[in-house]
Scaffold this motif. Structure first.
Motif, short mmCIF file in Angstrom:
data_model
loop_
_atom_site.label_atom_id
_atom_site.label_comp_id
_atom_site.label_asym_id
_atom_site.label_seq_id
_atom_site.Cartn_x
_atom_site.Cartn_y
_atom_site.Cartn_z
N GLU A 216 0.81 -1.21 0.00
CA GLU A 216 0.00 0.00 0.00
C GLU A 216 0.84 1.27 0.00
OE1 GLU A 216 -3.50 0.26 2.43
OE2 GLU A 216 -3.47 -1.88 2.87
N MET A 217 2.06 1.19 0.53
CA MET A 217 2.89 2.38 0.64
C MET A 217 4.22 2.16 -0.09
SD MET A 217 0.93 4.35 2.38
CE MET A 217 2.10 5.69 2.61
N ILE A 218 4.79 3.26 -0.55
CA ILE A 218 6.07 3.22 -1.22
C ILE A 218 6.83 4.49 -0.84
CG2 ILE A 218 5.40 4.38 -3.35
CD1 ILE A 218 6.97 2.21 -4.87
N ASP A 219 8.15 4.41 -0.82
CA ASP A 219 8.96 5.58 -0.47
C ASP A 219 8.64 6.74 -1.42
OD1 ASP A 219 11.46 7.37 -0.57
OD2 ASP A 219 11.87 6.08 1.16
N PRO A 220 8.40 7.95 -0.88
CA PRO A 220 8.07 9.09 -1.75
C PRO A 220 9.12 9.36 -2.82
CG PRO A 220 7.66 9.62 0.56
CD PRO A 220 8.36 8.31 0.55
N GLY A 221 10.37 9.00 -2.54
CA GLY A 221 11.42 9.21 -3.52
C GLY A 221 11.22 8.41 -4.79
N PHE A 222 10.40 7.35 -4.72
CA PHE A 222 10.11 6.54 -5.90
C PHE A 222 9.52 7.40 -7.02
CE2 PHE A 222 6.73 4.28 -8.23
CZ PHE A 222 7.48 3.31 -8.87
N TRP A 223 8.70 8.37 -6.66
CA TRP A 223 8.00 9.19 -7.65
C TRP A 223 8.90 10.25 -8.27
CZ3 TRP A 223 3.66 6.99 -9.05
CH2 TRP A 223 3.00 6.17 -8.14
N LYS A 224 10.20 10.20 -7.95
CA LYS A 224 11.17 11.09 -8.59
C LYS A 224 11.91 10.40 -9.73
CE LYS A 224 12.04 13.78 -4.37
NZ LYS A 224 13.09 14.26 -3.42
N ILE A 225 11.63 9.12 -9.95
CA ILE A 225 12.31 8.37 -11.01
C ILE A 225 11.72 8.79 -12.34
CG2 ILE A 225 12.86 6.08 -11.91
CD1 ILE A 225 12.54 4.98 -9.10
N ARG A 226 12.48 9.52 -13.12
CA ARG A 226 11.95 10.12 -14.35
C ARG A 226 11.76 9.11 -15.47
NH1 ARG A 226 15.22 15.90 -14.86
NH2 ARG A 226 14.61 16.74 -12.81
N THR A 227 12.38 7.94 -15.36
CA THR A 227 12.25 6.94 -16.43
C THR A 227 10.99 6.09 -16.29
OG1 THR A 227 13.62 5.42 -15.12
CG2 THR A 227 14.74 6.78 -16.76
N LEU A 228 10.20 6.29 -15.23
CA LEU A 228 9.01 5.47 -15.01
C LEU A 228 8.05 5.55 -16.19
CD1 LEU A 228 8.03 6.04 -11.26
CD2 LEU A 228 8.83 3.92 -12.31
N ARG A 229 7.62 4.38 -16.66
CA ARG A 229 6.67 4.31 -17.77
C ARG A 229 5.38 3.61 -17.36
NH1 ARG A 229 9.54 5.43 -22.52
NH2 ARG A 229 7.94 4.49 -23.84
N HIS A 230 5.48 2.64 -16.43
CA HIS A 230 4.30 1.86 -16.04
C HIS A 230 4.36 1.53 -14.56
CE1 HIS A 230 3.59 1.29 -20.36
NE2 HIS A 230 4.89 1.05 -20.43
N VAL A 231 3.31 1.87 -13.82
CA VAL A 231 3.16 1.50 -12.42
C VAL A 231 1.87 0.71 -12.31
CG1 VAL A 231 2.91 2.29 -10.05
CG2 VAL A 231 4.44 3.52 -11.62
N LEU A 232 2.01 -0.58 -12.04
CA LEU A 232 0.87 -1.50 -11.97
C LEU A 232 0.78 -2.05 -10.55
CD1 LEU A 232 2.16 -3.17 -15.15
CD2 LEU A 232 -0.06 -2.08 -15.12
N ALA A 233 -0.31 -1.74 -9.86
CA ALA A 233 -0.43 -2.13 -8.46
C ALA A 233 -1.83 -2.65 -8.18
CB ALA A 233 -0.10 -0.93 -7.56
N GLU A 234 -2.09 -2.90 -6.91
CA GLU A 234 -3.40 -3.39 -6.49
C GLU A 234 -4.11 -2.33 -5.63
OE1 GLU A 234 -5.91 -6.82 -6.90
OE2 GLU A 234 -3.92 -6.46 -7.69
N LYS A 235 -3.37 -1.80 -4.65
CA LYS A 235 -3.95 -0.79 -3.75
C LYS A 235 -2.86 0.16 -3.25
CE LYS A 235 -3.96 -4.49 -0.26
NZ LYS A 235 -4.78 -5.20 0.75
N LEU A 236 -2.04 0.60 -4.17
CA LEU A 236 -0.92 1.48 -3.84
C LEU A 236 -1.42 2.91 -3.61
CD1 LEU A 236 2.20 1.70 -3.61
CD2 LEU A 236 2.22 2.34 -6.03
N THR A 237 -0.92 3.53 -2.55
CA THR A 237 -1.32 4.89 -2.21
C THR A 237 -0.56 5.89 -3.06
OG1 THR A 237 -1.80 4.25 0.07
CG2 THR A 237 -1.46 6.59 -0.36
N LEU A 238 -1.31 6.78 -3.70
CA LEU A 238 -0.71 7.82 -4.53
C LEU A 238 -0.48 9.06 -3.66
CD1 LEU A 238 -0.04 8.44 -7.56
CD2 LEU A 238 -2.30 9.49 -7.70
N PRO A 239 0.71 9.64 -3.68
CA PRO A 239 0.96 10.82 -2.85
C PRO A 239 0.08 12.00 -3.29
CG PRO A 239 2.77 10.49 -4.39
CD PRO A 239 1.89 9.29 -4.49
N GLU A 240 -0.14 12.94 -2.36
CA GLU A 240 -0.97 14.09 -2.66
C GLU A 240 -0.33 14.95 -3.75
OE1 GLU A 240 -2.04 16.23 0.84
OE2 GLU A 240 -2.51 14.40 1.96
N THR A 241 1.00 15.01 -3.74
CA THR A 241 1.70 15.79 -4.74
C THR A 241 3.07 15.18 -4.99
OG1 THR A 241 2.49 18.01 -5.34
CG2 THR A 241 2.72 17.34 -3.04
#
Length: 864
Positions: free
Chosen positions: A681-706
Motif C-alpha cells: 500500500e505504501m512506497i517511499d516518496p522518492g520513488f515518484w522522482k524516477i523520471r524513467t518510469l513508464r508503467h506503475v501496476l499495483a493493487e492498492k498502492l497509495t498515490l501521494p498528494e503531490t
C-alpha cells in the motif's frame, strides 16, 4: 545463435553513447573497431549457425561458440562501464558507502576510461585471433539466398480445423451420442503437432452450450491429483455461477462430486500423464446417466492412458479412442491455402489469386517439406506470408525441400519458361546446407528452423524470451512486451512509442504463426498469447544452445554462475532456493504455481511458513534488467535491490508481499513496477522522482498528494488510490504531473477531497485510452471533456454525473469501443443508453462485455 549475442552488444553502443559521450573520447577508436568487427561477424554468423545445427562441421561449431563468448565478454564490459557511468552521473550523492564499494580501483574518471580501453583492446585482439583461425582452418562462408521479409503480409487467416472435417464429425458424434447416456471417456490420440488441440478447441466451442458446465484443464507436468481436481472445482464454480457451500469439507474429491452432481458436464483434460491420476479423477466425477463426457487430449506416448480410459466405459465393442493422423497431400494443400494466402482476390483477368499461385506441383512440395504435419504447414505458411511471390517463395521452398530435386521444386508455376528455370548460385549452395540439416531432423524441426532464421535479430531475441514461460502457460502480452523493452530488444523508431513497437513485434510473431492469440482485450488488442508445446520445446532448446537463457525446474536446479538469463518454474509448488551468485545475470523469471505453493507450505511447520522465500541470492547480480516473479511466498524484498542500477522491470506478483524497501527510489533506470496481486500500500516518496518510469501496476498502492518531478514518460498508472484522509489541491495534485498517461485505473475517490483536482487533471490527459474510476461520485468530464477523444475503454463504479440531454457521444468519444458501469453505478439515463447503442452496438450499450472472435481480432490487428 551467436548472432543474438552480437546483436545485444551492438544495441549497447547506443546506450553507451547516450550515457555520457565525453567519457568515450579516449576509447572511441577501440569502440569503433569493436563495433565494426562485430557487424562484420554478424553478417557471417547466420550461415555458420546453419552448419552448427546440421552437426556436420565441428570447426564451425567451435568458431560460433568462441564468437559468442567474445560477444558476451564485450557485453559484460560495456554493461560494467554503463554501471559506473550511472553511479557517477545519476546522483547518488548521499550513497557514499555504495559509491566507495563500486568505485574501488577507479580513483578518477581517467583510470575508469583506461580500464575500459584495456578491456576493449583485449576483446579486439581475441576477435582478430578468431578471424585468423577462420582462415587457417578454412571455415567458409556461403551467402544465403535473398529471402528477406516482405511487408505484404497484411491479412488474417481463418481459425478453423481445415482438413479435419471427418475427424470433427466423428468427435461430435461421440460427444453428443444419445444412445449412451452414461459417463463416457473419449480420447483424441496423436503425435505432437498433428492438430489435436485445434480440432478439440473448434468442437468445444460448438458443443459448449449443450452442457451445463464445460471446462478445459491443461494438466501441467509434475502436478498432483488434488491440483487437477482443484482446477476442475474452481472452473465449475465459475461456469455454474455458484458460491462454494462445502466449507466444512476438506476433501477436494468430495467437493467436486457435490458440485457436479446432477449436472451434464464436459471436462477436457490435456496431457494427463498416468492411468493412476485418471482413475482418481474418474472417482471424483459423478455419473448421473445424463450424457456427461470426459475428453482426453493425449500425445501418442500416453497411449496406455487412452486405452485405460476406454476400458472405463464398460461397453463391449465400443471404441472411444480416435487416432488423429497427419494430413494427406490434398488436406495439406487445403490447410496451406487457408493460412498462406489472403482471402480470395479476383484479378483483372478473372482468375483468383490463390488458385493461380497454388498448383498441384506446389501442393506436392509443401507436403514433401512438412510431412503432412498441420503445425509444420501452418508455420511454413506464416513464413511465406512474409515473402514476395513467386521468387522468394521458390527460394524458401527449395531450401527446405529434402533431397536434390531442385529444378522440379522451382517449377512451381508450371510451363517451360526460362525464368522459372533460373537458379542462382546462392540458392544452390544454401540448399545444400538445408539438405544437410534435413537429413538429421524432422519435418517440423526443419520448418521451425527456417521460420526462426528468417526473423530479424531483435525479433529473434524477443521470440526466444518466451522460452522463459512454462509449457502450456498463457503469456500476458503487456508483461512480455515490457520485458522486451527492459532488455533492450526493441529498436526505437521515430514517431512510435516503445510499447507500440513492442506490440507490433508481437503481432508479427502472430502473423508468422509462431505464437497464437489466446485472449483479446476490450479494444481488440492482444491480451494473452500462447505457444504450441512442440514449438515451446524448440525455443527452450535454442535458448540453451545459444547461451541466451537457462530454464530450470525442481528436477534440474544446477545453474552455472555465468548464466545470463534464468527462468525457474515449478508448477508443483516446490521452490528450491539458489545458494550461488549470478554476476552475469540480466533477467530472473520465476513461475511458481500460486495455489500449490501455498498448499505445499500447509504441510510445513509454522516457522518455515513464516519465513517463506526471498531473493537475496540476486543481490550480487548488478547487471539485472528484469526481475519477474509469480507466486512465491515473499513478504518483502531485500534492501540491496536498490543497488541494481540497470534494473528496468521489477515485477513481483506475490500475494504475501506487504512492503517494498526504501532503496527502491535508487532504481533511476526503472521503467516498470508491477506489484499487482500484492498487499503493498505504501512506497517511499522518492520513488515518484524516477523520471524513467513508464508503467506503475499495483493493487492498492497509495498515490501521494503531490509529487515534485514531472513524470513525462509515465503511460500507465493502475491500481492506485488517494492517501487516506488526504486532499488533492488543484494543480498540486500528483495527476497533474502525469500528462502523457494512456491508462489510469484509480479507486477510493472521495468527491469532496479529490473531485475538482481529478476533473482538472483529466482535461490535460490528451492521450488517455483506458480509464477506470471507483469512488462516491464520478465526474461528468469523463463524457464531456474534449481532451479525452482517444478514450477506448471506460469502467465506472460509483454515482455517475451523467451528461445532460443533447450529449453526442459519437463526436466527443469517437474511439470508444467498451463501456462497463459496475453494479454500484446509478441508473443510466435513456438518452445516454441510446448514444452508447450508436457508438458501440456490439456491446449493447456496454452493459456486458461480449468476446470478439479470433478471426475478427486478427483482421483488426492487421488493418490497424
Amino acid at each position: 545463435m551467436a548472432e543474438t549475442a552480437i546483436a545485444a552488444v551492438l544495441s549497447k553502443f547506443g546506450e553507451l553513447a547516450v550515457s555520457e559521450a565525453k567519457i568515450l573520447l579516449e576509447v572511441g577508436d577501440n569502440m569503433t573497431l569493436l563495433r565494426d568487427r562485430l557487424e562484420w561477424l554478424q553478417a557471417f554468423i547466420r550461415d555458420a549457425d546453419r552448419k552448427r545445427r546440421a552437426g556436420t562441421d565441428q570447426l564451425t561449431r567451435v568458431w560460433v561458440r568462441q564468437t559468442r563468448d567474445v560477444a558476451f565478454k564485450a557485453e559484460d564490459t560495456l554493461d560494467e562501464f554503463i554501471y559506473q557511468v550511472d553511479l557517477k552521473s545519476q546522483g547518488y550523492r548521499c550513497w557514499k558507502k555504495v559509491w566507495r564499494k563500486y568505485l574501488t580501483g577507479f580513483c578518477t574518471q581517467i583510470l575508469s576510461r583506461h580500464a575500459l580501453s584495456a578491456r576493449i583492446k583485449s576483446i579486439n585482439t581475441r576477435l582478430a585471433k578468431i578471424s585468423e583461425n577462420q582462415k587457417e582452418y578454412n571455415i567458409g562462408h556461403t551467402p544465403l539466398a535473398p529471402v528477406t521479409s516482405s511487408t505484404t503480409a497484411t491479412s488474417a487467416w481463418p481459425d478453423d480445423a481445415v482438413g479435419f472435417d471427418g475427424d470433427a464429425m466423428k468427435l461430435r458424434q461421440l460427444l453428443l451420442r444419445e444412445d449412451h447416456q452414461r459417463q463416457m471417456f473419449i480420447s483424441i490420440l496423436g503425435e505432437s503437432g498433428v492438430g489435436k488441440r485445434t480440432l478439440v478447441e473448434m468442437i468445444f466451442q460448438e458443443v459448449d452450450s449443450m452442457f451445463d458446465a464445460a471446462f478445459w484443464v491443461v494438466v501441467p507436468a509434475d502436478s498432483t491429483v488434488d491440483f487437477v481436481l482443484e482446477r476442475i472445482y474452481k472452473m465449475g464454480l465459475e461456469k455454474l455461477n455458484v458460491q462454494p457451500k462445502e466449507e466444512g469439507i476438506n476433501d477436494i474429491s468430495e467437493r467436486v462430486r457435490r458440485l457436479l452432481a446432477g449436472k451434464r458436464y464436459l471436462v477436457v483434460l490435456c496431457d494427463i500423464p498416468s492411468k493412476t491420476m485418471l482413475s482418481c479423477v474418474r472417482a471424483s466425477l459423478p455419473d448421473d446417466n445424463n450424457g456427461s463426457r470426459v475428453l482426453l487430449v493425449l500425445d501418442t506416448e500416453y497411449e496406455e492412458v487412452a486405452w485405460h480410459a476406454n476400458s472405463m466405459n464398460n461397453q463391449e465393442g465400443f471404441n472411444g479412442i480416435h487416432m488423429l493422423s497427419r494430413l494427406d497431400e490434398k488436406g495439406s494443400g487445403q490447410l496451406f491455402r487457408s493460412r498462406a494466402f489472403r482471402r480470395e482476390i479476383v484479378c483483372n483477368d478473372g482468375s483468383k489469386e490463390d488458385s493461380m499461385m497454388m498448383t498441384n506441383n506446389m501442393v506436392k512440395i509443401v507436403y514433401d517439406i512438412t510431412g503432412g504435419y498441420p503445425l509444420a504447414i501452418v508455420v511454413l505458411a506464416g513464413l511465406l506470408r512474409f515473402k514476395e511471390r513467386p521468387g522468394q517463395w521458390e527460394a524458401v521452398l527449395q531450401q527446405l525441400r529434402p533431397g536434390p530435386r531442385m529444378e522440379e521444386a522451382l517449377l512451381v508455376q508450371g510451363g517451360d519458361g526460362e525464368g522459372n528455370k533460373q537458379i542462382t548460385e546462392e540458392v544452390v549452395q544454401s540448399t545444400s546446407h538445408a539438405n544437410l540439416v534435413s537429413a538429421r531432423t524432422t519435418a517440423i524441426e526443419r520448418v521451425f528452423w527456417a521460420s526462426f532464421e528468417d526473423l530479424p535479430n531483435d525479433l529473434k531475441s524477443c521470440f526466444l524470451y518466451i522460452a522463459a514461460v512454462p509449457k502450456n502457460t498463457v503469456c500476458p502480452a503487456n508483461e512480455t512486451v515490457l520485458a522486451w523493452i527492459a532488455e533492450g530488444f526493441i529498436k526505437p523508431q521515430k514517431g512510435k512509442t516503445m510499447e507500440e513497437l513492442g506490440h507490433n513485434y508481437l503481432k508479427e510473431l502472430v502473423l508468422r504463426c509462431l505464437v497464437q492469440i489466446h485472449k483479446t482485450n476490450a479494444a481488440g488488442g492482444i491480451k494473452k498469447v500462447r505457444v504450441h508445446p512442440r514449438l515451446h520445446g524448440f525455443l527452450q532448446s535454442e535458448a540453451h544452445e545459444a547461451g541466451f537463457m537457462e530454464v530450470h525446474d525442481m528436477h534440474h536446479v544446477f545453474v552455472p554462475p555465468s548464466v545470463r538469463r534464468l527462468s525457474f518454474m515449478s508448477l508443483g509448488g516446490r521452490y528450491i532456493p539458489f545458494t550461488n551468485k549470478f554476476p552475469k545475470l540480466r533477467s530472473f523469471i520465476c513461475w511458481v504455481d500460486k495455489e500449490q505453493q501455498h498448499q505445499s507450505n500447509d504441510s510445513q511447520d509454522t516457522n518455515s511458513k513464516k519465513h517463506g522465500h526471498d531473493l537475496k541470492f540476486l543481490c550480487g547480480s548488478k547487471f539485472l534488467r528484469v526481475i519477474l516473479v509469480h507466486g512465491l511466498m515473499i513478504e518483502k524484498l531485500p534492501n540491496k535491490i536498490g543497488e541494481m542500477i540497470h534494473l528496468r522491470y521489477l515485477g513481483v506478483e506475490c500475494k504475501d508481499l506487504k512492503e517494498l524497501p526504501s532503496s527502491i527510489k535508487r532504481l533511476l533506470n526503472l521503467q516498470t513496477l508491477n506489484i499487482q496481486k500484492t498487499q503493498v500500500e505504501m512506497i517511499d516518496p522518492g520513488f515518484w522522482k524516477i523520471r524513467t518510469l513508464r508503467h506503475v501496476l499495483a493493487e492498492k498502492l497509495t498515490l501521494p498528494e503531490t509529487i515534485e518531478e514531472e513524470l513525462g514518460e509515465l503511460q500507465t498508472l493502475s491500481g492506485v488510490k488517494p492517501a487516506q484522509g488526504g486532499e488533492w489541491k488543484g494543480q498540486k495534485c500528483a495527476l497533474h504531473r502525469m500528462p502523457n498517461l494512456r491508462t489510469l485505473k484509480l479507486h477510493g475517490i472521495a468527491h469532496e477531497k479529490h473531485g475538482p483536482a481529478l476533473k482538472s487533471a483529466l482535461t490535460k490527459m490528451h492521450l488517455l485510452a483506458d480509464l477506470s474510476l471507483q469512488g462516491d461520485v464520478i465526474p461528468s468530464s469523463v463524457f464531456t471533456a474534449p481532451s479525452l477523444r482517444f478514450l477506448q475503454t471506460v469502467e465506472l463504479d460509483g454515482n455517475v454525473e451523467w451528461p445532460e440531454d443533447g450529449w453526442d457521444g459519437s463526436k466527443v468519444r469517437p474511439n470508444l469501443v467498451y463501456f462497463n458501469p459496475r453494479r454500484n453505478t446509478n441508473e443510466m439515463p435513456q438518452h445516454i443508453r441510446e448514444e452508447f447503442d450508436k457508438i458501440i452496438p456490439k456491446h449493447k450499450a456496454g452493459l456486458h462485455e461480449i468476446p470478439i472472435n479470433t478471426q475478427e481480432v486478427q483482421v483488426i490487428l492487421v488493418e490497424d
